[in-house]
Scaffold this active site. Structure first.
Site, PDB file in Angstrom:
ATOM      1  CG  LEU A  23      37.948  70.679  70.921  1.00 47.84           C
ATOM      2  CD1 LEU A  23      37.835  70.138  72.339  1.00 47.84           C
ATOM      3  CD2 LEU A  23      36.835  70.114  70.052  1.00 47.84           C
ATOM      4  CD  GLU A  30      32.442  68.177  76.501  1.00 48.41           C
ATOM      5  OE1 GLU A  30      31.620  67.286  76.210  1.00 48.41           O
ATOM      6  OE2 GLU A  30      33.553  68.274  75.940  1.00 48.41           O
TER       7      GLU A  30
HETATM    8  N1  LIG Z   1      33.587  69.201  69.285  1.00 50.66           N
HETATM    9  C1  LIG Z   1      33.797  67.922  69.062  1.00 50.66           C
HETATM   10  O1  LIG Z   1      33.171  67.070  69.707  1.00 50.66           O
HETATM   11  C2  LIG Z   1      34.810  67.485  68.035  1.00 50.66           C
HETATM   12  C3  LIG Z   1      35.056  66.130  67.833  1.00 50.66           C
HETATM   13  C4  LIG Z   1      35.977  65.765  66.845  1.00 50.66           C
HETATM   14  C5  LIG Z   1      36.604  66.736  66.078  1.00 50.66           C
HETATM   15  N2  LIG Z   1      36.346  68.045  66.312  1.00 50.66           N
HETATM   16  C6  LIG Z   1      36.961  69.096  65.483  1.00 50.66           C
HETATM   17  O2  LIG Z   1      36.599  68.830  64.138  1.00 50.66           O
HETATM   18  C7  LIG Z   1      37.673  69.153  63.263  1.00 50.66           C
HETATM   19  C8  LIG Z   1      38.153  67.911  62.507  1.00 50.66           C
HETATM   20  O3  LIG Z   1      37.047  67.221  61.943  1.00 50.66           O
HETATM   21  P1  LIG Z   1      36.741  67.164  60.371  1.00 50.66           P
HETATM   22  O4  LIG Z   1      35.280  66.973  60.218  1.00 50.66           O
HETATM   23  O5  LIG Z   1      37.377  68.339  59.701  1.00 50.66           O
HETATM   24  O6  LIG Z   1      37.575  65.899  59.893  1.00 50.66           O
HETATM   25  P2  LIG Z   1      37.491  64.326  60.243  1.00 50.66           P
HETATM   26  O7  LIG Z   1      36.118  63.808  60.022  1.00 50.66           O
HETATM   27  O8  LIG Z   1      38.113  64.070  61.553  1.00 50.66           O
HETATM   28  O9  LIG Z   1      38.488  63.754  59.156  1.00 50.66           O
HETATM   29  C9  LIG Z   1      38.122  63.739  57.794  1.00 50.66           C
HETATM   30  C10 LIG Z   1      38.953  62.673  57.110  1.00 50.66           C
HETATM   31  O10 LIG Z   1      38.684  61.402  57.698  1.00 50.66           O
HETATM   32  C11 LIG Z   1      38.653  60.401  56.691  1.00 50.66           C
HETATM   33  N3  LIG Z   1      37.279  59.863  56.630  1.00 50.66           N
HETATM   34  C12 LIG Z   1      36.162  60.461  57.084  1.00 50.66           C
HETATM   35  N4  LIG Z   1      35.089  59.652  56.905  1.00 50.66           N
HETATM   36  C13 LIG Z   1      35.562  58.532  56.327  1.00 50.66           C
HETATM   37  C14 LIG Z   1      34.961  57.313  55.909  1.00 50.66           C
HETATM   38  N5  LIG Z   1      33.626  57.097  56.064  1.00 50.66           N
HETATM   39  N6  LIG Z   1      35.735  56.370  55.343  1.00 50.66           N
HETATM   40  C15 LIG Z   1      37.079  56.576  55.200  1.00 50.66           C
HETATM   41  N7  LIG Z   1      37.712  57.703  55.592  1.00 50.66           N
HETATM   42  C16 LIG Z   1      36.954  58.661  56.146  1.00 50.66           C
HETATM   43  C17 LIG Z   1      39.106  61.079  55.418  1.00 50.66           C
HETATM   44  O11 LIG Z   1      40.532  60.998  55.458  1.00 50.66           O
HETATM   45  P3  LIG Z   1      41.477  60.976  54.138  1.00 50.66           P
HETATM   46  O12 LIG Z   1      41.411  62.364  53.579  1.00 50.66           O
HETATM   47  O13 LIG Z   1      42.823  60.625  54.690  1.00 50.66           O
HETATM   48  O14 LIG Z   1      40.898  59.923  53.241  1.00 50.66           O
HETATM   49  C18 LIG Z   1      38.640  62.513  55.641  1.00 50.66           C
HETATM   50  O15 LIG Z   1      39.349  63.470  54.866  1.00 50.66           O
HETATM   51  C19 LIG Z   1      38.729  69.761  64.157  1.00 50.66           C
HETATM   52  O16 LIG Z   1      38.547  71.159  64.249  1.00 50.66           O
HETATM   53  C20 LIG Z   1      38.463  69.121  65.503  1.00 50.66           C
HETATM   54  O17 LIG Z   1      38.971  69.894  66.581  1.00 50.66           O
HETATM   55  C21 LIG Z   1      35.471  68.440  67.267  1.00 50.66           C
END
Ligand SMILES: NC(=O)c1ccc[n+]([C@@H]2O[C@H](COP(=O)([O-])OP(=O)(O)OC[C@H]3O[C@@H](n4cnc5c(N)ncnc54)[C@H](OP(=O)(O)O)[C@@H]3O)[C@@H](O)[C@H]2O)c1
Length: 182
Positions: A23, A30
């Site tokens: 984050l 929060e």
């Molecule tokens: N501020 C907030 O509220 C908040 C909340 C959450 C996360 N974050 C931040 O966001 C970042 C991570 O999020 P991100 O967007 O990079 O990744 P993510 O959405 O958490 O993960 C992506 C992975 O999830 C799987 N995936 C996603 N959608 C899918 C679906 N519909 N069906 C099957 N598999 C699916 C795939 O995995 P595979 O590659 O294994 O197939 C994809 O590569 C971090 O920096 C974290 O700290 C912030």
């Protein structure tokens, strides 16, 4: 049984949600709000699901994983084995199907989608979408991961569980908002 998806996210002014797998901010209150909202149930015999993408799972420090008091479900196209820590599912429809069947059917109260980007997008597009709980952080942070555009037919609503006044921590102001589809 129509299962609803509740999304919970925190985004800054430029709609960023993450930076370098973390984050971009540290806001303890929060974080406490996130824990409270995703953990509390009306029925003490039930638990909520926290549904997340594989990268969000990997971003949670090991000592906090799985998120306690909640059923952790991780979306991935890979055949991951997370043992007793989390259930791995291939798609959102797969999660809905699993939760509508025994043994989870009678054990789950709510599904909370906790990120990241593509999981939020797929959940907002899903016929099972119910609400988006979005914390608006009133500051610009450098980010590499962003919340997807909020559809025009989403409208602000109130929830008695959620404070309406502006919050402040470490000189950073933020507000809890809730959206539903019109
Ligand atoms: N501020 C907030 O509220 C908040 C909340 C959450 C996360 N974050 C931040 O966001 C970042 C991570 O999020 P991100 O967007 O990079 O990744 P993510 O959405 O958490 O993960 C992506 C992975 O999830 C799987 N995936 C996603 N959608 C899918 C679906 N519909 N069906 C099957 N598999 C699916 C795939 O995995 P595979 O590659 O294994 O197939 C994809 O590569 C971090 O920096 C974290 O700290 C912030």
């Amino acid at each position: 049984m129509h299962l609803k998806l509740n999304l919970i996210a925190a985004a800054c002014e430029n709609m960023g949600i993450g930076m370098n797998g973390d984050l971009p901010w540290r806001l303890k209150s929060e974080m406490a709000y996130f824990s409270r909202m995703t953990t509390m149930t009306k029925d003490p015999a039930k638990k909520n699901i926290v549904l997340m993408g594989r990268r969000t799972w990997e971003c949670i420090p090991k000592k906090y994983r799985p998120l306690q008091g909640r059923i952790n479900v991780v979306l991935s196209s890979q055949s991951l084995n997370l043992g007793d820590d989390a259930i791995v599912c291939k798609s959102i429809p797969h999660v809905i199907e699993m939760v509508s069947q025994y043994p989870l059917k009678d054990k789950v109260e709510k599904i909370w989608v906790i990120g990241g980007s593509s999981v939020y997008k797929a959940s907002m597009d899903s016929p099972n979408f119910y609400r988006l709980y979005l914390t608006r952080i009133k500051k610009h942070f450098e980010c590499d991961t962003f919340f997807p555009p909020i559809p025009n037919n989403f409208t602000l609503v109130h929830d008695a569980e959620v404070p309406t006044d502006t919050q402040e921590e470490n000189g950073i102001e933020f507000e809890y908002q809730i959206y539903e589809k019109k």
